[in-house]
Write an enzyme that holds these catalytic residues in place. Structure first.
Site, PDB file in Angstrom:
ATOM      1  N   GLU A 177       1.175  -1.167   0.377  1.00 55.35           N
ATOM      2  CA  GLU A 177       0.208   0.404  -0.062  1.00 55.35           C
ATOM      3  C   GLU A 177       0.956   1.426  -0.371  1.00 55.35           C
ATOM      4  O   GLU A 177       1.513   2.110  -1.616  1.00 55.35           O
ATOM      5  CB  GLU A 177      -1.399  -0.149   1.634  1.00 55.35           C
ATOM      6  N   GLU A 237      -1.623  -1.178  13.744  1.00 58.32           N
ATOM      7  CA  GLU A 237      -2.455  -0.365  12.725  1.00 58.32           C
ATOM      8  C   GLU A 237      -4.465  -1.276  13.897  1.00 58.32           C
ATOM      9  O   GLU A 237      -4.602  -0.732  13.300  1.00 58.32           O
ATOM     10  CB  GLU A 237      -3.096  -1.540  11.629  1.00 58.32           C
TER      11      GLU A 237
HETATM   12  C1  BGC Z   1      -5.266   1.646   4.533  1.00 57.64           C
HETATM   13  C2  BGC Z   1      -5.664   2.042   6.343  1.00 57.64           C
HETATM   14  C3  BGC Z   1      -6.856   3.061   5.630  1.00 57.64           C
HETATM   15  C4  BGC Z   1      -7.687   2.151   4.886  1.00 57.64           C
HETATM   16  C5  BGC Z   1      -8.914   2.854   4.159  1.00 57.64           C
HETATM   17  C6  BGC Z   1      -6.258   0.757   4.414  1.00 57.64           C
HETATM   18  O1  BGC Z   1      -5.680  -0.036   3.317  1.00 57.64           O
HETATM   19  O2  BGC Z   1      -3.841   0.717   5.775  1.00 57.64           O
HETATM   20  O3  BGC Z   1      -5.063   3.040   6.907  1.00 57.64           O
HETATM   21  O4  BGC Z   1      -6.812   4.830   5.901  1.00 57.64           O
HETATM   22  O5  BGC Z   1      -7.438   1.028   4.100  1.00 57.64           O
HETATM   23  O6  BGC Z   1     -10.060   1.638   4.137  1.00 57.64           O
END
Ligand code: BGC
Length: 855
Positions: free
Chosen positions: A443, A724
């Site tokens: 990402e 996270e």
């Molecule tokens: C990210 C998040 C993001 C989210 C939104 C994820 O895959 O890592 O931090 O804000 O998607 O849905």
């Protein structure tokens, strides 16, 4: 004595090269006297003079600046005691409106068509000689892809990943390098251009060629000779190109393959071709912060895992690269894999998803050094195969945008100090040219919600001004016609970001266009940024209102249901659909909050009609939340912490309702044994919602809880960055990888969002809180609790250092504070006594006998 502590142009003290037609000056003052404020200041550039009585955001308003010119600025100040000081700085203009004569060049025979991968790096070379003595030389360069330039074998500048990541279809930065000292009589200029963000695989969908079908380079070398003559060398067909360099593969996610046996003099070079570039961005002198190598780490251990891999532990999770000293044999292949945590003694790479985070290094004979330049990894551990630690000395370098650390927080609880460390590292690891969500898996994207909610904490800890300025320009340019802000900026569309999502406003994520500049304004006092983003903010709130009103009547028009919300994203003990199902609450609260902030911003920008309009909208949204989403006792039917946190923190309730709501929140939290239950939108504010509504003990208990889910459980589990998910690691050592909860295996150990609790540590524990932009006026009002016996915080504000150091010994509370020149501090002591203080150092003590004195 009065001194000028910091004098900046566009927030830089030195090395500013700008295309801004009205550069902006600011300065901070210091004095050994008390109650000092600026009386007047004069800025002089040549014949231009401007008298001001402000210290922040002074725009140049003189005659047009010339391109490629160095300007000297003199600042003279007088304070209210009649003391005087002077300082000066220089800045250089970039090209301003001078178009590049140079042509975009590429390797015309390279047709890169493979999906989901990144192109081979291109190398461009030009040999030339300088017939006369060069007195000034500047290289102006940029690329589609990421590049590194070398002159006569030596790296030019210290940047990683130039030209940086912007919304390339709108704007592309070019760098200006002073190469005067590096030039010789005969020279070789060499560029390596890898795919980077423009051409390489990017996003979890691994889209590639988003902005260009292959890499391209644009550069001009301007040389001024001793005799006053000038010469410009431009990128064109006189450059040669090869794909046959040391770097065989380079990608942010996968890493690098580097072959040290290659002799580039023997590579197949061909004539560079002129490239037809399909986008037409505005080319601007670098206005963001460059990415640089920062802290260096040595391994704290190196052990052989069962798999046979040698695992080096750097003791800290971060974003960066290794640097290796290797004793090798020609052709020997060394593989270095990177991971954030170990599982049963081996690298735990499952959370990386499709990102390999791997370096493959092919040795030449003898001693050699290697450090990748076209990739970075999120890691604490490196697993080495194909070599023995006796022959491989590894160090690691954190790399991130060159933000200055401006905040320090420390207290008597060592676990909270570790949390503060993790918050900082969460930020550093995710400030890699844009604010990313995470630095390791596939990402590393500019998710707007993450920074929207973390911006305030970040601006205590770092000077984020240029970093945000750059990204916010992309936010502004990427706003769609409907007023929505894409959920990732710069926008690279991925599956599930359907067309319909693009015009859509998404609560808290889109709020970034208001929350980030607002945090920055409070911290640095930059009204210019508010002015610049004001139209964007208005369009965004209009979009939020549109989606709230769609298919609704009456009061329901202020309940924002449609269309897509991330809701209470990553709340513990719940999954994707529950998070998103809470969107009605988070979005309605977001509408109340953003319109309220916009009303305040309208006041600052002297737009009274707008201010009234947004205040009313905010009140209506608050009322709808209160009357339609809560029962008469302020209860939410299916309770969740965030549903109570947001209306409390966003001040959406009258006093009586706030008391009822806070009691529900406190009850829920007690029932939950003080564990956190909030997702992204509630986490930054839950402790404020408690402490500011009479539940100080509960707030401290929650902060200090160290069983899962909680901030300190992460510390107990050995985290060195913010996770996270609250259960990224569990007590039994297993991980919630999100493999089958609809998130496509989403778990990272380095997401800054949940570190937004840092805001509470500065604002409530140390008690420092800005009232007016840049801390022109501010509060110091520490709240005691949690058994803390001291807290110390310093924040380097636009006006200078604000300090709050307090101790609690034998029931005696002592506080040392510092108030910068030109500011006013409203101090409230724990016994509720208040003081209004001008600049200076002060100490107050309260206990059985009360004392106060200035020092
Ligand atoms: C990210 C998040 C993001 C989210 C939104 C994820 O895959 O890592 O931090 O804000 O998607 O849905």
């Amino acid at each position: 004595m009065l001194t000028i502590k910091r004098f900046t142009v566009n927030d830089m003290t030195v090395d500013c090269v700008t295309d801004q037609k009205q550069p902006v000056f600011s300065f901070a003052l210091e004095s050994d006297q008390q109650n000092v404020a600026l009386k007047e200041a004069t800025l002089t550039i040549g014949n231009w003079q401007r008298n001001v009585n402000t210290q922040i955001g002074i725009e140049y308003n003189g005659p047009d600046l010339e391109p490629f010119t160095v300007y000297k600025v003199i600042l003279e100040v007088t304070d209210n005691h009649g003391e005087k000081a002077t300082a000066s700085l220089s800045f250089e203009t970039g090209r301003l409106d001078t178009p590049f004569k140079a042509k975009w060049i590429t390797n015309g025979s390279y047709h890169f068509t493979e999906k989901k991968t990144s192109p081979k790096p291109m190398h461009f070379k030009r040999q030339f000689s300088c017939r006369k003595k060069v007195v000034k030389a500047r290289l102006y360069s940029t690329a589609l892809g990421i590049y590194e330039a070398k002159l006569n074998g030596e790296k030019i500048g210290a940047d990683y990943f130039a030209p940086g990541f912007t919304s390339y279809k709108h704007q592309l930065q070019y760098q200006t390098y002073d190469v005067t000292e590096q030039l010789k009589r005969s020279n070789e200029l060499l560029f390596t251009v890898a795919g980077g963000w423009a051409v390489g695989a990017f996003t979890y969908a691994r889209r590639n060629r988003v902005y260009a079908k292959r890499q391209a380079l644009l550069c001009e070398l301007h040389m001024e000779y001793e005799d006053g003559t000038k010469e410009i060398m431009t990128s064109d067909e006189s450059f040669s190109v090869t794909m046959d360099g040391h770097i065989k593969e380079a990608e942010f996610y996968n890493g690098e393959i580097y072959d040290a046996t290659v002799n580039m003099d023997e590579s197949q070079w061909e004539k560079a071709s002129i490239e037809k570039v399909k986008i037409n961005p505005e080319l601007l002198a670098q206005y963001g912060l460059p990415v640089r190598a920062k802290e260096e780490f040595k391994p704290v251990s190196c052990n052989k895992a069962e798999s046979g891999m040698w695992i080096y532990d750097f003791g800290q999770n971060f974003a960066g690269v290794i640097s290796a000293k290797i004793k090798g044999k020609k052709g020997q292949k060394i593989t270095m894999k990177h991971a954030e945590v170990l599982m049963e003694g081996e690298l735990f790479t499952e959370p990386l998803r499709s990102a390999k985070q791997e370096l493959v290094y092919i040795c030449k004979d003898g001693q050699q050094t290697y450090s990748p330049t076209m990739t970075y990894m999120g890691f604490r551990y490196v697993g080495v195969e194909g070599g023995h630690p006796e022959d491989i000395e590894l160090t690691a370098r954190a790399i991130y945008s060159n933000v200055d650390e401006t905040g320090h927080f420390e207290c008597s609880n060592t676990m909270l100090n570790q949390l503060q460390n993790n918050i900082k590292w969460g930020a550093k690891s995710n400030f890699v040219d844009i604010p990313t969500d995470c630095p390791q898996r596939d990402e590393r994207m500019g998710w707007t919600g993450d920074i929207a909610l973390f911006a305030s904490t970040a601006s205590f800890n770092f000077n984020t001004r240029r970093f945000y300025d750059k990204w916010l320009l992309d936010v502004q340019k990427e706003q769609n016609r409907g007023g929505g802000i894409p959920v990732t900026v710069p926008l690279v569309r991925v599956p599930f970001q359907w067309e319909i999502m693009i015009p859509m406003a998404v609560d808290h994520w889109g709020d970034a266009c208001i929350l980030v500049p607002w945090a920055e304004y409070l911290s640095r006092g930059d009204v210019g940024l508010l002015k610049q983003l004001y139209p964007t903010m208005k369009r965004y709130v209009k979009a939020c209102k549109f989606w709230a009103e769609l298919f609704s009547v009456g009061k329901h028009r202020r309940v924002w249901r449609l269309l897509h919300h991330y809701g209470d994203w990553v709340a513990p003990e719940a999954g994707l659909w529950t998070w998103m199902g809470r969107g009605k609450w988070t979005a309605t609260a977001s509408l109340a909050n953003t319109s309220n902030l916009l009303s305040q911003i309208a006041e600052i920008l002297d737009q009274p009609e707008d201010a009234k309009y947004y205040k009313k909208l905010s009140e209506e949204a608050s009322d709808a939340y209160r009357s339609l989403l809560m029962d008469k006792d302020c209860r939410v039917k299916k309770e969740f912490q965030t549903a109570y946190v947001l209306p409390l923190h966003y001040k959406m309730l009258n006093r009586g309702d706030a008391a009822k709501t806070a009691s529900h929140l406190a009850r829920m939290i007690k029932e939950n044994n003080y564990h956190i239950g909030t997702g992204f939108p509630g986490t930054p504010y839950v402790l404020f919602a408690l402490a500011d509504n009479g539940y100080i003990d509960e707030a401290y208990k929650m902060l200090l809880t160290d069983t899962r889910p909680s901030w300190l459980f992460q510390i107990k589990a050995g985290a060195t960055t913010i996770w996270e998910r609250w259960d990224a690691l569990r007590e039994d050592g297993t991980s919630n990888t999100g493999a089958d909860d609809g998130t496509n295996g989403m778990v990272s150990f380095n997401h800054f969002a949940n570190g937004a609790v840092g805001d509470f540590m500065y604002r409530r524990i140390a008690g420092i809180e800005p009232i007016e932009g840049g801390y022109k006026s501010f509060k110091i009002e520490p709240i005691l609790g949690g058994g803390l016996t001291y807290a110390k915080a310093e924040v380097e504000t636009a006006y200078g250092q604000v300090k709050s150091h307090w101790t609690l010994k034998n029931d005696v509370f002592t506080i040392d504070i510092h108030v910068p020149v030109g500011t006013t501090c409203y101090l409230t002591l724990p016994n509720d006594k208040t003081h209004v203080l001008g600049s200076g150092h002060y100490q107050f003590q309260e206990g059985r006998e009360e004392k106060e004195h200035a020092i």
